[in-house]
Design a protein around this motif. Structure first.
Motif, short mmCIF file in Angstrom:
data_model
loop_
_atom_site.label_atom_id
_atom_site.label_comp_id
_atom_site.label_asym_id
_atom_site.label_seq_id
_atom_site.Cartn_x
_atom_site.Cartn_y
_atom_site.Cartn_z
N CYS A 132 -6.33 -0.21 -14.96
CA CYS A 132 -6.09 -1.56 -14.44
C CYS A 132 -5.93 -2.49 -15.64
CB CYS A 132 -7.23 -2.00 -13.54
SG CYS A 132 -6.82 -3.53 -12.70
N TRP A 183 2.00 -1.00 -11.63
CA TRP A 183 1.82 -2.26 -10.89
C TRP A 183 3.01 -2.48 -9.95
CZ3 TRP A 183 -2.11 -6.03 -12.04
CH2 TRP A 183 -2.99 -5.64 -13.07
N HIS A 224 -2.15 -4.38 -8.73
CA HIS A 224 -2.32 -3.11 -9.42
C HIS A 224 -2.24 -1.96 -8.42
CE1 HIS A 224 -4.82 0.16 -11.21
NE2 HIS A 224 -3.91 -0.03 -12.14
N LEU A 225 -1.53 -0.88 -8.79
CA LEU A 225 -1.35 0.23 -7.86
C LEU A 225 -2.08 1.50 -8.28
CD1 LEU A 225 2.51 0.00 -7.18
CD2 LEU A 225 0.68 -0.63 -5.60
N ALA A 226 -2.02 1.85 -9.56
CA ALA A 226 -2.61 3.13 -9.97
C ALA A 226 -2.78 3.16 -11.49
CB ALA A 226 -1.68 4.29 -9.54
N ASP A 284 0.82 -1.23 0.00
CA ASP A 284 0.00 0.00 0.00
C ASP A 284 0.84 1.26 0.00
OD1 ASP A 284 -2.36 -1.21 -0.25
OD2 ASP A 284 -2.92 -1.13 1.89
N ALA A 321 3.31 5.33 -7.04
CA ALA A 321 2.65 4.99 -8.30
C ALA A 321 1.92 6.22 -8.86
CB ALA A 321 1.69 3.83 -8.07
N GLU A 322 1.20 6.95 -7.99
CA GLU A 322 0.46 8.15 -8.44
C GLU A 322 1.44 9.19 -8.97
OE1 GLU A 322 -2.65 8.41 -8.87
OE2 GLU A 322 -3.49 6.79 -7.63
N LYS A 366 1.62 2.96 -3.31
CA LYS A 366 0.58 3.62 -4.11
C LYS A 366 0.89 5.09 -4.35
CE LYS A 366 -3.18 0.44 -3.63
NZ LYS A 366 -4.34 -0.05 -2.94
N GLN A 367 1.47 5.75 -3.33
CA GLN A 367 1.81 7.18 -3.49
C GLN A 367 2.84 7.35 -4.61
OE1 GLN A 367 2.86 7.04 0.76
NE2 GLN A 367 2.47 9.25 0.70
#
Ligand SMILES: C[S@@+](CC[C@H](N)C(=O)[O-])C[C@H]1O[C@@H](n2cnc3c(N)ncnc32)[C@H](O)[C@@H]1O
Length: 285
Positions: free
Chosen positions: A87, A65, A82-84, A45, A51-52, A48-49
């Protein structure tokens, strides 16, 4: 700013120096997909930052991913989360003027083999009959067909998805009639090609040694075999020497003459562990 430097800066801004160091070098871009290889001690998790930020800063990246396992299983694939972004795990990967449809979750793909793909292609002489025993989505085979003039590149893979992508990629790159995709176990399929090939590629370290004798049988009187191996060792020189002596001993055992015409470390794959390639000139009779 280079992509590597940008990723380092983004990670540093988000997580600080210590964590950024763990992420540095773990982002790969494959077509329009970015993959972050998850470090063992960082929760998925948290990625995710990053990834964005990758989506915002690398405009050509549409999907990000995390790969959460090492390469494994018979098909040599990884597990992904999958992160961002979109998909979507399918993309078109481009290398050396060729295009490859792939699905990162279903077939092996590694931009780190980029140099090796072209190096082998440049070695192929006009009219050569080539067998690629572990062809994946067809990268070596299609790059050979595009950058050299082989008479045939028989391209075997046991993964039905890899085979399907290979068939599509052969059409996409207009190399039908030269690259011949075959679905099956290379150890079985190659028995149909005794005394046929001028050059054989064995880009699967896990099976190269056990299938080596079969590859020798598929060579004409004389030919080249490209062997890929993983080796752990204290120095780069020692791991290359280890692979060389392993295969020269095997050739002695098989009573064939052979010499190493080229060797190199392809890449580092872990602490003191390397992927090594050796090119063997084999004379059977
Ligand atoms: C490291 S990948 C090949 C990479 C590919 N040559 C490239 O450049 O992208 C190894 C491939 O061997 C395939 N494979 C595994 N066991 C096999 C077997 N017994 N016969 C044929 N292919 C096999 C896997 O499905 C995988 O696609």
């Amino acid at each position: 700013m280079t992509r590597g430097k940008l990723i380092k800066e983004l990670a540093k801004k988000l997580y600080g120096e210590e964590i950024a160091r763990k992420l540095w070098g773990r982002v790969e871009v494959i077509g329009d997909i970015a993959v972050i290889r998850k470090p063992p001690d960082i929760p998925v998790d948290m990625l995710k930052q990053l990834a964005e930020e990758l989506l915002k800063n690398l405009r050509y990246v549409k999907s990000v991913w995390a790969s959460v396992s090492s390469v494994g299983g018979m098909y040599r694939t990884r597990d992904y989360v999958h992160l961002a972004g979109e998909c979507r795990s399918t993309t078109i990967y481009r290398e050396h003027g060729c295009s490859f449809y792939i699905d990162i979750t279903k077939v092996y793909i590694s931009p780190a083999l980029n140099y090796e793909h072209l190096r082998i292609a440049k070695n192929v002489k006009d009219g050569e009959y080539v067998i690629n025993m572990f062809a994946g989505a067809g990268l070596f085979s299609i790059i050979i067909a595009k950058h050299a003039k082989p008479s045939k590149v028989v391209s075997i893979d046991i993964n039905p998805y890899a085979y399907e992508f290979m068939v599509k990629n052969v059409k996409l790159n207009n190399v039908e009639g030269v690259v011949e995709p075959i679905l099956g176990d290379a150890g079985v399929v190659i028995e149909n090609y005794i005394n046929t090939a001028d050059r054989i590629l064995m880009p699967l370290p896990e099976l190269a040694y056990s299938y080596f004798e079969k590859a020798v049988k598929a060579l004409r009187n004389r030919g080249v075999i490209h062997v890929y191996e993983f080796v752990r060792g204290s120095s780069r020189e020692s791991v290359i020497n280890e692979v060389i002596s392993k295969y020269l001993s095997k050739c002695d055992e098989l009573s064939i003459k052979s010499s190493v015409i080229f060797s190199r470390i392809v890449r580092s794959v872990g602490p003191r562990t390397y992927q090594v390639v050796i090119d063997l000139d084999v004379v059977k009779y």
